[in-house]
Design a protein around this motif. Structure first.
Motif, short mmCIF file in Angstrom:
data_model
loop_
_atom_site.label_atom_id
_atom_site.label_comp_id
_atom_site.label_asym_id
_atom_site.label_seq_id
_atom_site.Cartn_x
_atom_site.Cartn_y
_atom_site.Cartn_z
N THR A 17 29.66 50.07 42.40
CA THR A 17 30.78 49.28 41.86
C THR A 17 30.35 48.57 40.57
O THR A 17 29.15 48.55 40.25
N ILE A 18 31.31 47.97 39.89
CA ILE A 18 31.03 47.27 38.62
C ILE A 18 30.11 46.06 38.86
O ILE A 18 29.99 45.58 39.98
N LYS A 19 29.49 45.58 37.81
CA LYS A 19 28.68 44.36 37.89
C LYS A 19 29.51 43.21 37.34
O LYS A 19 29.95 43.26 36.20
N SER A 72 41.47 45.25 53.46
CA SER A 72 40.87 43.93 53.19
C SER A 72 41.50 43.30 51.94
O SER A 72 41.76 42.10 51.91
N LEU A 73 41.75 44.12 50.91
CA LEU A 73 42.39 43.58 49.70
C LEU A 73 43.82 43.14 49.99
O LEU A 73 44.34 42.22 49.37
N SER A 74 44.44 43.79 50.97
CA SER A 74 45.80 43.41 51.36
C SER A 74 45.81 41.97 51.92
O SER A 74 46.72 41.19 51.62
N ASP A 75 44.80 41.62 52.70
CA ASP A 75 44.72 40.25 53.22
C ASP A 75 44.55 39.24 52.09
O ASP A 75 45.17 38.17 52.11
N LEU A 76 43.72 39.58 51.12
CA LEU A 76 43.54 38.66 49.97
C LEU A 76 44.87 38.51 49.23
O LEU A 76 45.25 37.40 48.82
N SER A 77 45.59 39.64 49.06
CA SER A 77 46.87 39.60 48.34
C SER A 77 47.85 38.67 49.03
O SER A 77 48.60 37.95 48.38
N ALA A 78 47.85 38.72 50.35
CA ALA A 78 48.79 37.90 51.13
C ALA A 78 48.50 36.41 50.99
O ALA A 78 49.35 35.58 51.30
N MET A 79 47.30 36.06 50.51
CA MET A 79 46.97 34.65 50.27
C MET A 79 47.08 34.30 48.79
O MET A 79 46.82 33.17 48.40
N GLY A 80 47.40 35.29 47.97
CA GLY A 80 47.45 35.07 46.52
C GLY A 80 46.06 34.98 45.90
O GLY A 80 45.90 34.51 44.78
N ALA A 81 45.04 35.45 46.62
CA ALA A 81 43.66 35.35 46.10
C ALA A 81 43.32 36.57 45.25
O ALA A 81 43.72 37.68 45.57
N LYS A 82 42.57 36.33 44.18
CA LYS A 82 42.16 37.43 43.29
C LYS A 82 40.87 38.05 43.83
O LYS A 82 39.86 37.36 43.98
N LYS A 112 36.93 49.56 41.64
CA LYS A 112 36.97 49.52 40.18
C LYS A 112 38.36 49.06 39.70
O LYS A 112 38.49 48.26 38.78
N GLN A 113 39.39 49.59 40.36
CA GLN A 113 40.76 49.24 39.98
C GLN A 113 40.98 47.72 39.97
O GLN A 113 41.70 47.19 39.15
N TYR A 114 40.32 47.02 40.92
CA TYR A 114 40.52 45.57 41.02
C TYR A 114 39.29 44.77 40.61
O TYR A 114 39.19 43.58 40.92
N GLN A 115 38.33 45.42 39.92
CA GLN A 115 37.14 44.72 39.41
C GLN A 115 36.40 43.98 40.52
O GLN A 115 36.02 42.81 40.39
N VAL A 116 36.20 44.69 41.63
CA VAL A 116 35.53 44.12 42.78
C VAL A 116 34.08 44.63 42.83
O VAL A 116 33.85 45.81 42.59
#
Ligand code: ADP
Ligand code: MG
Length: 322
Positions: A17-19, A72-82, A112-116
């Motif tokens: 993944t990205i750094k 897992s990203l879906s849970d973050l989205s539901a909290m409005g977290a980046k 990569k799509q979400y810079q994670v």
């Protein structure tokens, strides 16, 4: 000679993944060291996928890499977290280079799509099990929770509902009598196996939606969590529920049943006041659908053409009672 745990990590995960500049120390030590920006908090969530429970054994490893991160990203989205960082606990029955390679490709494409950045994990031997812990950043006052829905507010969802459920039923050998085309079936299965987390919409709702949840267990079950925590009820019109062209090929009652009760859609369900609706970005507004309103009376009142059809919400899937 079989590859060691360390060479697996090095080959498939260390540089997958990205750094990010907020990672002081990533994979390779006992812990990762991460910097949290000022005025933010870290939203943390973990999800586990077990072979035979959450996915079929024939699912491709690339798809699995995608889905395990997407949920897992879906849970973050539901909290409005980046989304920012993830850790990965992988239990593998054997060392299989092709499997690891494809899994890592699926995971890293979405990362990569979400810079994670993948910053650590654990690799063990046993029945195939994938756990991803996701960490996101959000300012505490704009985080979305299940708690703030108020009487009179509008209930919205993203996307279309029930498609993943139709995909699951198709894979279980049902739905073959309804004359679905190959492209309908492919659409359902891609919604089941390659869900898209609603990251942009989750971000756009920060400080605007009064409550939010991601739909992993079915609309009725997940909206039920908002209602319970907000101590309110809801009136939903089944005619307003967004359905895909593919699911509309099924008998209407079946399509609605999938939309209301089937899991795995990973869309968002949230509440907006009149004022919130006015200030919401018009592009986001065009991507969401109003399905009902928050009411005082507890429970969910379902209306079909204005007539009440059902009042007891079905529970979502429960691993210990089903
Ligand atoms: P420890 O013995 O301290 O638990 P490990 O030997 O399990 O450490 O892991 C060595 C390093 O590799 C750690 O930094 C850990 O976070 C990382 N790691 C282990 N497995 C994975 C994995 N599947 N994905 C990403 N990082 C991993
Ligand atoms: Mg370890």
């Amino acid at each position: 000679m079989a590859q060691s745990e360390f060479s697996i990590i090095k080959q498939y995960f260390e540089n997958s993944t990205i750094k990010r500049s907020d990672v002081e120390l990533g994979i390779g030590d006992d812990c990762a060291l991460l910097k949290c920006p000022e005025h933010h908090v870290i939203a943390v969530s973990i999800d586990t996928l077990v072979e035979g429970v959450h996915f079929f054994s024939d699912v491709s490893p690339e798809t699995l890499g995608h889905k395990s991160l997407a949920v897992s990203l879906s849970d973050l989205s539901a909290m409005g977290a980046k989304p920012a960082w993830i850790t990965l606990a992988l239990t593998l029955p054997e060392h299989n280079a092709d499997w690891l390679n494809a899994f890592s490709v699926g995971l890293s494409k979405l990362a990569k799509q979400y810079q994670v950045q993948l910053v650590g994990g654990d690799t063990t031997r046993g029945p195939l099990t994938i756990s991803i812990q996701a960490h996101g950043l959000v300012e505490p006052r704009s985080a979305l929770t299940r708690k703030g829905a108020q009487v009179g507010e509008h209930i919205f969802v993203t996307g279309t509902l029930g498609d993943a459920g139709a995909g699951l039923q198709y894979k279980l050998g049902h739905l073959h009598e309804f004359g679905l085309s190959n492209s309908d079936v492919e659409f359902f299965i891609s919604k089941l196996e390659m869900p898209s987390p609603q990251v942009e919409i989750g971000q756009a709702l920060r400080g605007i939606a009064s409550s939010a949840i991601d739909i992993s267990d079915g609309l009725l079950a997940d909206l039920g969590h908002i209602l319970e925590q907000s101590k309110v009820g809801a009136k939903i019109s089944t005619d307003l529920i967004p359905l895909s062209e593919s699911i509309k090929i099924l008998p209407k009652e079946l399509a609605i049943e999938f939309a209301l009760t089937a899991g795995d859609d990973y869309e968002l369900c949230f509440t907006l006041s009149d004022e919130a609706l006015r200030i919401l970005d018009p592009d986001i507004r065009s991507r969401i659908t109003k399905i009902g309103v928050i009411t005082e009376q507890s429970g969910i009142e379902l209306l079909n053409n204005g007539k009440e059809i059902m009042v007891t919400p079905k529970a979502g899937y429960d691993h210990f009672t089903n």
